[in-house]
Write a protein that holds these residues in place. Structure first.
Motif, mmCIF file in Angstrom:
data_model
loop_
_atom_site.group_PDB
_atom_site.id
_atom_site.type_symbol
_atom_site.label_atom_id
_atom_site.label_comp_id
_atom_site.label_asym_id
_atom_site.label_seq_id
_atom_site.Cartn_x
_atom_site.Cartn_y
_atom_site.Cartn_z
ATOM 1 N N UNK A 165 1.707 6.621 -28.117
ATOM 2 C CA UNK A 165 2.727 6.743 -27.092
ATOM 3 C C UNK A 165 2.171 7.418 -25.835
ATOM 4 N N UNK A 166 2.873 7.133 -24.736
ATOM 5 C CA UNK A 166 2.548 7.761 -23.474
ATOM 6 C C UNK A 166 2.899 9.250 -23.539
ATOM 7 N N UNK A 167 2.002 10.133 -23.068
ATOM 8 C CA UNK A 167 2.242 11.571 -23.158
ATOM 9 C C UNK A 167 3.476 11.995 -22.373
ATOM 10 N N UNK A 168 3.711 11.349 -21.242
ATOM 11 C CA UNK A 168 4.885 11.684 -20.449
ATOM 12 C C UNK A 168 6.154 11.304 -21.201
ATOM 13 N N UNK A 169 6.077 10.183 -21.920
ATOM 14 C CA UNK A 169 7.224 9.746 -22.724
ATOM 15 C C UNK A 169 7.507 10.743 -23.830
ATOM 16 N N UNK A 170 6.425 11.257 -24.461
ATOM 17 C CA UNK A 170 6.600 12.240 -25.528
ATOM 18 C C UNK A 170 7.173 13.549 -24.972
ATOM 19 N N UNK A 171 6.659 13.972 -23.821
ATOM 20 C CA UNK A 171 7.184 15.180 -23.171
ATOM 21 C C UNK A 171 8.669 15.023 -22.899
ATOM 22 N N UNK B 54 -11.624 22.441 -32.898
ATOM 23 C CA UNK B 54 -10.624 21.358 -33.048
ATOM 24 C C UNK B 54 -9.217 21.923 -33.035
ATOM 25 N N UNK B 55 -9.035 23.025 -33.737
ATOM 26 C CA UNK B 55 -7.704 23.634 -33.800
ATOM 27 C C UNK B 55 -7.234 24.060 -32.403
ATOM 28 N N UNK B 56 -8.118 24.661 -31.634
ATOM 29 C CA UNK B 56 -7.747 25.089 -30.273
ATOM 30 C C UNK B 56 -7.389 23.887 -29.404
ATOM 31 N N UNK B 57 -8.230 22.866 -29.495
ATOM 32 C CA UNK B 57 -7.956 21.665 -28.692
ATOM 33 C C UNK B 57 -6.642 21.013 -29.098
ATOM 34 N N UNK B 58 -6.406 20.945 -30.388
ATOM 35 C CA UNK B 58 -5.171 20.326 -30.886
ATOM 36 C C UNK B 58 -3.954 21.129 -30.450
ATOM 37 N N UNK B 59 -4.053 22.448 -30.587
ATOM 38 C CA UNK B 59 -2.917 23.303 -30.218
ATOM 39 C C UNK B 59 -2.585 23.164 -28.740
ATOM 40 N N UNK B 60 -3.620 23.026 -27.916
ATOM 41 C CA UNK B 60 -3.391 22.872 -26.468
ATOM 42 C C UNK B 60 -2.662 21.559 -26.191
ATOM 43 N N UNK B 61 -3.077 20.484 -26.858
ATOM 44 C CA UNK B 61 -2.429 19.182 -26.625
ATOM 45 C C UNK B 61 -1.010 19.180 -27.157
ATOM 46 N N UNK B 62 -0.829 19.749 -28.335
ATOM 47 C CA UNK B 62 0.529 19.810 -28.908
ATOM 48 C C UNK B 62 1.437 20.621 -28.000
ATOM 49 N N UNK B 63 0.913 21.737 -27.494
ATOM 50 C CA UNK B 63 1.719 22.575 -26.598
ATOM 51 C C UNK B 63 2.102 21.820 -25.339
ATOM 52 N N UNK B 64 1.176 20.986 -24.839
ATOM 53 C CA UNK B 64 1.495 20.236 -23.611
ATOM 54 C C UNK B 64 2.651 19.274 -23.840
ATOM 55 N N UNK B 65 2.754 18.735 -25.077
ATOM 56 C CA UNK B 65 3.873 17.826 -25.385
ATOM 57 C C UNK B 65 5.162 18.612 -25.553
ATOM 58 N N UNK B 66 5.042 19.765 -26.239
ATOM 59 C CA UNK B 66 6.241 20.571 -26.516
ATOM 60 C C UNK B 66 6.408 21.693 -25.499
ATOM 61 N N UNK B 67 5.914 21.482 -24.303
ATOM 62 C CA UNK B 67 5.942 22.523 -23.272
ATOM 63 C C UNK B 67 7.359 22.938 -22.933
ATOM 64 N N UNK B 68 8.255 21.964 -22.880
ATOM 65 C CA UNK B 68 9.649 22.281 -22.530
ATOM 66 C C UNK B 68 10.268 23.180 -23.587
ATOM 67 N N UNK B 69 9.974 22.865 -24.845
ATOM 68 C CA UNK B 69 10.448 23.713 -25.951
ATOM 69 C C UNK B 69 9.871 25.119 -25.821
ATOM 70 N N UNK B 70 8.586 25.193 -25.455
ATOM 71 C CA UNK B 70 7.891 26.488 -25.340
ATOM 72 C C UNK B 70 8.475 27.329 -24.218
ATOM 73 N N UNK B 71 8.881 26.661 -23.135
ATOM 74 C CA UNK B 71 9.324 27.392 -21.933
ATOM 75 C C UNK B 71 10.830 27.655 -21.901
ATOM 76 N N UNK B 72 11.527 27.026 -22.806
ATOM 77 C CA UNK B 72 12.989 27.258 -22.819
ATOM 78 C C UNK B 72 13.385 28.015 -24.077
ATOM 79 N N UNK B 73 13.427 27.330 -25.162
ATOM 80 C CA UNK B 73 13.916 27.933 -26.410
ATOM 81 C C UNK B 73 13.046 29.118 -26.860
#
Length: 774
Positions: free
Chosen positions: A104-110, A156-175
């Motif tokens: 999927x497109x990252x913007x779509x996932x965001x 790998x874990x650091x890289x993965x966490x950064x990418x996952x955070x970028x998708x769930x950024x809205x969740x991270x910054x709100x909730x």
């Protein structure tokens, strides 16, 4: 509800009719507003998001406010939207964790995360994401085998966490941001890695053991992968387990390693090599901190190395190597020694003690060995220069070391009373005497400055004065002074150092010489007016008895013409200065004799005693020792030295029969007509008896006699001022006033002498109390 320019409207496929109804309502409101015309441009995205791309209001001369009202009915999500969206997100997270492509497109996932958060699915979404990451982290532990795999897992874990955070950024910054008890997605990733991997006892032990093993290999000279160590130690630091899991064990291992290394190398290597090794180790450990260790480790690490390689062996290093380094003047190693010891607690203090002891021991050998008396002063000057260079070059001009050096010099020079003072005076004499071609005026001035430094350390300066005055008298009277400027320069230095009273007699000697020159000018004018001028040119120096050394009077038989000249001068001088008494000192006289040899005429520059002996050969061809003694009246010892200088030296103007180096009572002497020499004027030096023991004793006794007078004067002066004083206070006052070393027993003798002479008396009730007697 008023919406700002950044407000967004969201909908999904299947809800488009609600958005259209909203637009119809908005258009109706705009039509009812008579204040202006507005147009709204809407844009549709592929994910079902519809945005207000621009709102513009225009009217000639004025702008209007746009009022946008909220949905009258909140749009509803389809029944399977949350599940479908989570599956899509779960699939994307799995692709990231497995390093595969995301469908999927990252913007779509965001946007999908943002939509879920808008409908209060945030707690469920956060919980599901945490569980998904936790399962993955737990699965990694099974595949971990060594450091590189561990590092790869962490990266790998650091890289993965950064990418996952970028998708769930809205969740991270709100909730998450609104719930202070919840860690952020990044912190959650770190916490999971720390909990399930690093905190696992087996994994942690293997990781730390591997890191320590690599560091030990590097310390032993092997090449290791520093980037790997930097990454792994950075991991421990990021996970906040660096100190307890690694640093404590690392410092224990470092302590053990360097403790063993210090013990071993102190036995195997000499001190210079050991010092360079310690410096290299410290440099390596600092470089290690820069390369991959945490900065907080630097201080305890360096302390550990300094303690084990230096602190535990300070005494051994100094006992084993300081003497060698100083004896061989190893400037580089001494500088390194000072720098290293300055890093260790108590290091400089320990070095200072050994430094002081070394100076005392080495200097004590120079001063305390009578066989070295001839070169003592030069050795002291060289030694002082060497120690000054060490302090300035190696010890960073440390004031404590400079003062300690001064104290040490003062201590060892005065261990042998009087002798150093006497030899320094003679050394000055050798430098100021004519014929000293070793130095220019500038160099001579520098030598005198250095001598004054040594002179300051001497306690018995009055001994120096006595011998200096005796030698100065010879230089002035015999005309052997190399330079009047140098003489006055030395006098000025002594005056500055010891005060005007110290040099008053010495200055008086120079005044006498200047006055004598004026007197001789008038005497020559006087003799020219007399009838029958003499063939002898007489020069007389008038010496004030109090200024000059005391000389033992010696009666000799002068030729009639000399006696006549003396009488002429006596009449002249007493005629100008009535009431004065003249006492002639033949021991200090000298003359120039015109002599004829077969080779031709020569001039002999000789002493008065040599003159009297040579003049006898105008009256006869050959004389015995006894005949010469009877004719001249010269004392036996002095006569033999005089004959030895004329018949056994380099310029043999007399022949001795029988031949030999020493003069015996039965020897006979005749004039050497065959004498040859390349010079016209020849100076025949008197054979100088090594300064006789009697002469030295005499000079020393005069010093001690002067000291007694000074002690007596000081006691009377103190008692006259204080009237009544206890013995201890009187002795204390005397030590403050006297400028030479004196023993308590000597002071007691002088006090008893003054009591006997009625200058003071004891208290009748308290024997230790004294009263001044007016």
């Amino acid at each position: 509800m008023m919406l700002g320019p950044n407000a967004r409207f969201f909908t999904v496929r299947g809800l488009t009719h609600q958005f259209i109804s909203f637009c119809d309502m908005m258009a109706e409101d705009i039509r009812q507003d008579k204040k202006g015309n507005f147009s709204a441009l809407m844009e549709h995205n592929s994910n079902g998001v519809t945005r207000s791309s621009a709102l513009a209001a225009s009217k000639t001369g004025a702008s209007k406010k746009l009022v946008i009202k909220n949905f009258k009915d909140k749009p509803k999500l389809s029944e399977n939207y949350t599940e479908d969206t989570w599956l899509k997100l779960c699939d994307a997270v799995g692709a990231i964790q497995n390093s595969t492509s995301i469908k999927y497109n990252l913007e779509e996932l965001y946007q999908a995360v943002e939509n879920l958060c808008s409908y209060k699915v945030s707690p469920t979404l956060y919980r599901q994401l945490r569980q998904l990451c936790e399962d993955h982290v737990q699965a990694q532990i099974q595949h971990l085998s060594f450091l590189k795999r561990m590092n790869r897992c962490w990266q790998d874990h650091c890289r993965q966490t950064i990418m996952i955070r970028s998708i769930f950024l809205f969740l991270d910054r709100t909730y998450v941001l609104q719930n202070s008890l919840l860690p952020s997605i990044w912190d959650t990733g770190l916490e999971l890695f720390r909990t399930h991997i690093v905190s696992d006892s087996g994994v942690q032990k293997r990781t730390v053991d591997g890191i320590l093993e690599q560091i030990e290999l590097e310390r032993s000279g092997e090449t290791v992968d520093r980037s790997l160590l930097r990454s792994l130690l950075g991991m421990l630091s990021d996970l906040q387990v660096y100190k307890e899991s690694f640093e404590e064990r690392f410092l224990v291992e470092t302590n053990r390693l360097y403790a063993a290394e210090g013990q071993r190398l102190m036995q195997e290597r000499d001190v210079p090599e050991y010092l360079h090794h310690v410096a290299r180790r410290l440099e390596e450990e600092n470089d290690r901190v820069i390369s991959y260790l945490d900065q907080s480790t630097q201080k305890p690490l360096v302390y550990c190395v300094e303690k084990q390689l230096l602190g535990e062996h300070m005494t051994s290093i100094l006992q084993k190597g300081l003497t060698v380094l100083l004896d061989e003047n190893r400037v580089t190693e001494l500088t390194l020694l000072y720098q290293l010891f300055s890093k260790v607690k108590g290091g400089l203090h320990t070095l200072l003690q050994f430094w002081r002891d070394y100076i005392k021991a080495f200097g004590g050998e120079i001063v305390g060995t009578p066989e070295k008396d001839k070169d003592m002063v030069q050795e002291l000057l060289d030694y002082k220069d060497k120690m000054d260079n060490v302090v300035h070059t190696c010890f960073a001009r440390n004031e404590s070391f400079i003062n300690s050096m001064k104290e040490a010099f003062e201590a060892f020079i005065n261990k042998r009373p009087n002798k150093p003072a006497e030899l320094i005076a003679k050394y000055v004499d050798s430098k100021l005497r004519a014929g000293n071609k070793e130095a220019t005026e500038e160099e001579l001035e520098r030598i005198l400055d250095k001598i004054m430094i040594i002179f300051r350390f001497i306690h018995g300066k009055d001994v120096f004065e006595a011998f200096y005055k005796k030698d100065l008298a010879k230089r002035l009277l015999v005309g052997k002074s190399a330079s009047v400027d140098a003489e006055k320069s030395m006098l000025s230095k002594l005056k500055h150092e010891c005060g005007a009273a110290f040099t008053s007699k010495l200055e008086g000697m120079f005044k006498d010489m200047e006055l004598s020159k004026d007197i001789m000018i008038h005497f020559k004018q006087y003799t020219q007016n007399q009838s029958g001028p003499s063939n002898i040119e007489l020069t007389v120096n008038i010496l004030t008895m109090g200024y000059w050394p005391s000389y033992i009077p010696m009666e000799v038989h002068l030729p009639a013409e000399m006696v006549k000249l003396q009488e002429v001068f006596k009449v002249f001088y007493l005629g100008k200065h009535s009431g004065r008494k003249l006492q002639w000192q033949p021991t200090l006289g000298h003359a120039v004799l015109k002599t004829e040899f077969k080779e031709g005429k020569k001039e002999l520059q000789v002493s008065l005693f040599q003159t009297l002996v040579l003049l006898m050969f105008n009256e006869g061809e050959e004389f015995s020792v006894e005949e010469i003694r009877t004719a001249t009246g010269i004392e036996e010892g002095e006569l033999k030295r005089t004959l030895q200088s004329l018949a056994c030296g380099k310029a043999r103007v007399l022949n001795k029969n029988p031949r030999g180096k020493d003069v015996e009572d039965g020897d006979r002497f005749n004039f050497n007509k065959d004498f040859k020499h390349k010079l016209f004027r020849i100076k025949i030096n008197q054979i100088q008896m090594k300064e006789t023991v009697e002469e030295q004793v005499s000079t020393t006794e005069r010093v001690f006699q002067d000291r007694q007078y000074q002690i007596d004067a000081a006691v009377v002066r103190i008692m006259k001022m204080r009237k009544t004083l206890s013995h201890n206070l009187l002795v204390s006052e005397l030590y403050n006033q006297l400028k030479f070393p004196v023993k308590p027993g000597d002071l007691k003798k002088r006090i008893e002498s003054l009591i006997d002479r009625d200058y003071m008396e004891r208290d009748k009730d308290t024997p230790t109390q004294y009263h001044y007697v007016a």
